[in-house]
Scaffold this motif. Structure first.
Motif, PDB file in Angstrom:
ATOM      1  N   ARG A  88     -16.183   0.094  11.361  1.00  0.00           N
ATOM      2  CA  ARG A  88     -15.768  -1.640  11.625  1.00  0.00           C
ATOM      3  C   ARG A  88     -16.319  -1.883   9.377  1.00  0.00           C
ATOM      4  O   ARG A  88     -15.825  -2.804   8.620  1.00  0.00           O
ATOM      5  N   GLU A  89     -17.122  -0.957   9.097  1.00  0.00           N
ATOM      6  CA  GLU A  89     -17.858  -1.403   7.481  1.00  0.00           C
ATOM      7  C   GLU A  89     -16.499  -0.387   6.676  1.00  0.00           C
ATOM      8  O   GLU A  89     -16.163  -0.828   5.741  1.00  0.00           O
ATOM      9  N   ARG A  90     -15.875   1.032   7.094  1.00  0.00           N
ATOM     10  CA  ARG A  90     -14.967   1.518   6.432  1.00  0.00           C
ATOM     11  C   ARG A  90     -13.501   0.614   6.204  1.00  0.00           C
ATOM     12  O   ARG A  90     -13.392   0.722   5.425  1.00  0.00           O
ATOM     13  N   VAL A 127      -6.918  11.905  -2.748  1.00  0.00           N
ATOM     14  CA  VAL A 127      -7.575  10.908  -2.007  1.00  0.00           C
ATOM     15  C   VAL A 127      -8.898   9.899  -3.140  1.00  0.00           C
ATOM     16  O   VAL A 127      -8.770   8.519  -2.285  1.00  0.00           O
ATOM     17  N   GLU A 128      -9.415   9.858  -3.757  1.00  0.00           N
ATOM     18  CA  GLU A 128      -9.798   9.382  -4.720  1.00  0.00           C
ATOM     19  C   GLU A 128      -8.991   8.421  -5.355  1.00  0.00           C
ATOM     20  O   GLU A 128      -9.179   7.383  -5.609  1.00  0.00           O
ATOM     21  N   ARG A 129      -7.768   9.130  -5.719  1.00  0.00           N
ATOM     22  CA  ARG A 129      -7.028   8.437  -6.140  1.00  0.00           C
ATOM     23  C   ARG A 129      -6.521   7.446  -5.491  1.00  0.00           C
ATOM     24  O   ARG A 129      -5.699   5.905  -6.079  1.00  0.00           O
ATOM     25  N   ALA A 130      -6.564   7.286  -4.286  1.00  0.00           N
ATOM     26  CA  ALA A 130      -5.608   6.906  -3.158  1.00  0.00           C
ATOM     27  C   ALA A 130      -5.903   5.342  -2.754  1.00  0.00           C
ATOM     28  O   ALA A 130      -5.721   3.773  -3.352  1.00  0.00           O
ATOM     29  N   ARG A 131      -7.008   6.387  -3.438  1.00  0.00           N
ATOM     30  CA  ARG A 131      -8.978   4.651  -2.626  1.00  0.00           C
ATOM     31  C   ARG A 131      -8.876   3.550  -3.758  1.00  0.00           C
ATOM     32  O   ARG A 131      -9.103   2.561  -3.041  1.00  0.00           O
ATOM     33  N   GLU A 132      -8.956   4.297  -5.383  1.00  0.00           N
ATOM     34  CA  GLU A 132      -8.231   3.329  -6.216  1.00  0.00           C
ATOM     35  C   GLU A 132      -7.612   2.648  -6.521  1.00  0.00           C
ATOM     36  O   GLU A 132      -8.004   1.499  -6.583  1.00  0.00           O
ATOM     37  N   ARG A 133      -6.564   3.135  -5.972  1.00  0.00           N
ATOM     38  CA  ARG A 133      -5.581   1.737  -6.057  1.00  0.00           C
ATOM     39  C   ARG A 133      -4.990   0.942  -5.081  1.00  0.00           C
ATOM     40  O   ARG A 133      -4.270   0.172  -5.240  1.00  0.00           O
ATOM     41  N   PRO A 164      -6.147  -5.315   1.468  1.00  0.00           N
ATOM     42  CA  PRO A 164      -6.901  -5.092   2.760  1.00  0.00           C
ATOM     43  C   PRO A 164      -6.351  -3.831   3.792  1.00  0.00           C
ATOM     44  O   PRO A 164      -6.575  -3.719   4.640  1.00  0.00           O
ATOM     45  N   CYS A 165      -6.380  -2.596   2.661  1.00  0.00           N
ATOM     46  CA  CYS A 165      -6.014  -1.625   2.982  1.00  0.00           C
ATOM     47  C   CYS A 165      -7.477  -0.551   3.605  1.00  0.00           C
ATOM     48  O   CYS A 165      -7.741  -0.213   2.121  1.00  0.00           O
ATOM     49  N   ALA A 166      -7.933   0.187   4.086  1.00  0.00           N
ATOM     50  CA  ALA A 166      -8.572   1.374   3.664  1.00  0.00           C
ATOM     51  C   ALA A 166      -7.809   2.656   3.435  1.00  0.00           C
ATOM     52  O   ALA A 166      -6.885   3.565   4.332  1.00  0.00           O
ATOM     53  N   VAL A 167      -8.159   3.666   2.902  1.00  0.00           N
ATOM     54  CA  VAL A 167      -7.710   5.337   3.168  1.00  0.00           C
ATOM     55  C   VAL A 167      -9.434   5.940   3.724  1.00  0.00           C
ATOM     56  O   VAL A 167      -9.698   6.430   3.805  1.00  0.00           O
ATOM     57  N   VAL A 168      -8.554   6.562   5.056  1.00  0.00           N
ATOM     58  CA  VAL A 168      -9.736   6.622   6.626  1.00  0.00           C
ATOM     59  C   VAL A 168      -9.337   8.594   6.589  1.00  0.00           C
ATOM     60  O   VAL A 168      -8.378   8.448   6.252  1.00  0.00           O
ATOM     61  N   PRO A 169     -10.393   9.065   7.169  1.00  0.00           N
ATOM     62  CA  PRO A 169     -10.202  10.238   7.369  1.00  0.00           C
ATOM     63  C   PRO A 169      -9.476  10.068   8.948  1.00  0.00           C
ATOM     64  O   PRO A 169      -9.567   9.342   9.724  1.00  0.00           O
ATOM     65  N   THR A 170      -8.763  11.103   9.215  1.00  0.00           N
ATOM     66  CA  THR A 170      -7.918  11.128  10.280  1.00  0.00           C
ATOM     67  C   THR A 170      -8.449  11.362  11.915  1.00  0.00           C
ATOM     68  O   THR A 170      -9.664  12.203  11.729  1.00  0.00           O
ATOM     69  N   GLY A 171      -7.863  11.638  13.070  1.00  0.00           N
ATOM     70  CA  GLY A 171      -8.860  12.064  14.080  1.00  0.00           C
ATOM     71  C   GLY A 171     -10.180  10.819  14.582  1.00  0.00           C
ATOM     72  O   GLY A 171      -9.947   9.191  14.366  1.00  0.00           O
ATOM     73  N   ALA A 190       1.061  -1.382   0.366  1.00  0.00           N
ATOM     74  CA  ALA A 190      -0.091   0.230   0.261  1.00  0.00           C
ATOM     75  C   ALA A 190       1.160   1.411  -0.115  1.00  0.00           C
ATOM     76  O   ALA A 190       0.929   2.131  -0.703  1.00  0.00           O
ATOM     77  N   ASP A 191       1.557   1.451   0.941  1.00  0.00           N
ATOM     78  CA  ASP A 191       2.535   2.231   1.064  1.00  0.00           C
ATOM     79  C   ASP A 191       3.445   2.793  -0.317  1.00  0.00           C
ATOM     80  O   ASP A 191       3.769   3.570  -0.502  1.00  0.00           O
ATOM     81  N   THR A 192       3.673   1.207  -1.591  1.00  0.00           N
ATOM     82  CA  THR A 192       4.813   2.023  -2.388  1.00  0.00           C
ATOM     83  C   THR A 192       3.579   2.434  -3.187  1.00  0.00           C
ATOM     84  O   THR A 192       3.823   3.334  -4.163  1.00  0.00           O
ATOM     85  N   ARG A 193       2.175   2.053  -3.790  1.00  0.00           N
ATOM     86  CA  ARG A 193       1.550   2.611  -4.490  1.00  0.00           C
ATOM     87  C   ARG A 193       1.181   3.833  -3.631  1.00  0.00           C
ATOM     88  O   ARG A 193       1.085   5.136  -4.719  1.00  0.00           O
TER      89      ARG A 193
END
Length: 287
Positions: A275-277, A154-160, A165-172, A31-34
């Motif tokens: 759980r869902e995100r 963020v949109e491009r990151a989620r696509e990649r 089994p990794c999700a791009v989610v808001p911080t905080g 995920a990091d490399t992508r």
């Protein structure tokens, strides 16, 4: 001013999104490399900080790229600490991604002989106009984006990451309560202690009459059994043995009680949201 001539204020890091993973180290590294590749589409410079200037015995192709295709900054530009290489974007994007790509086959669990990708790569940072838009610290499993001015990142990151089994989610925090209780996409923090990883939750029971959430955690023994990395298995086994000898609990607290109904409802909704995100496989059950 910093030693490379940049005002310190320009290096302030306020990420808007992060990666939460239900996979292993190999998934996180992939995920990091992508994400580096994605961020390079939006940045004009990247910096790769290593713990050493010689990884030839661990990743020869990485060493070749560092020596021949990326610019190493002088020692005084990195405060004389770990060596740093600079990639000018977009021209050096391919070289940077190749340097970070794990080429060795897996041996003895996730990453195998490619553990250099977690421990020798200290930090990766992609910048736009001097400001970081992506930053990762692999050995802390921290992969973060600053997308306040560019939501398309963020949109491009989620696509990649759709097949990982990794999700791009808001911080905080997703929910907070009481005196320091907090739920994020990665951790559950109790009022009297530090955060515990949601990756080790088996089941969450919701008692609406008592306004309680009861968390069933994996034991350290189960984590030892399921850990594919031999070195980490040894560490976890030693921790479990020490906790048993001292009569200490090897799991975080199990029960969270709420005096406020609104905070309780927000916490329950937050558990279901993360759980869902993220894709956690723990059960949420009403009791």
């Amino acid at each position: 001013m910093t030693t490379d001539g940049e005002p310190r204020g320009r290096d302030e890091w306020s990420p808007t999104h992060e990666v939460a993973s239900t996979g292993d180290r190999a998934d996180e590294v992939a995920a990091d490399t992508r994400l580096v590749a994605v961020a390079c589409e939006f940045g004009d410079e990247a910096r790769l900080t290593m713990s050493t200037d010689d990884v030839n015995d661990r990743s020869p192709h990485t060493q070749r790229v560092l020596d021949a295709e990326l610019d190493r900054l002088p020692a005084d530009a990195s405060d004389g600490a770990n060596p740093i290489w600079r990639a000018t974007l977009p021209g050096d994007a391919d070289a940077l991604v190749r340097a970070l790509t794990v080429a060795d086959p897996e041996v003895d669990g996730p990453l195998g002989e490619a553990r250099w990708r977690v421990w020798d790569v200290q930090r990766i940072e992609v910048r736009h106009d001097g400001r970081p838009i992506y930053r990762s610290i692999p050995h802390h499993a921290r992969f973060e984006l600053a997308a306040g001015e560019r939501p398309e990142l963020v949109e491009r990151a989620r696509e990649r990451l759709t097949d990982l089994p990794c999700a791009v989610v808001p911080t905080g925090p997703v929910a907070t309560w009481g005196d320091g209780g907090e739920l994020t996409h990665r951790t559950l923090r109790f009022e009297a202690g530090s955060g515990a990883s949601l990756a080790h939750v088996r089941r969450v029971a919701v008692d609406r009459d008592r306004r309680e959430i009861v968390v069933d955690w994996e034991s350290v023994g189960e984590r030892v059994r399921d850990e594919p990395n031999r070195a980490l298995r040894t560490v976890l086994r030693a921790f479990a043995w020490t906790a048993d000898r001292l009569g200490a609990s090897e799991s975080p607290p199990h029960r969270v009680a709420f005096g406020d109904g609104t905070e309780f409802r927000r916490a329950v909704e937050g558990v279901e949201t993360v759980r869902e995100r993220v894709g956690y496989d723990f059960e949420v059950a009403e009791v």
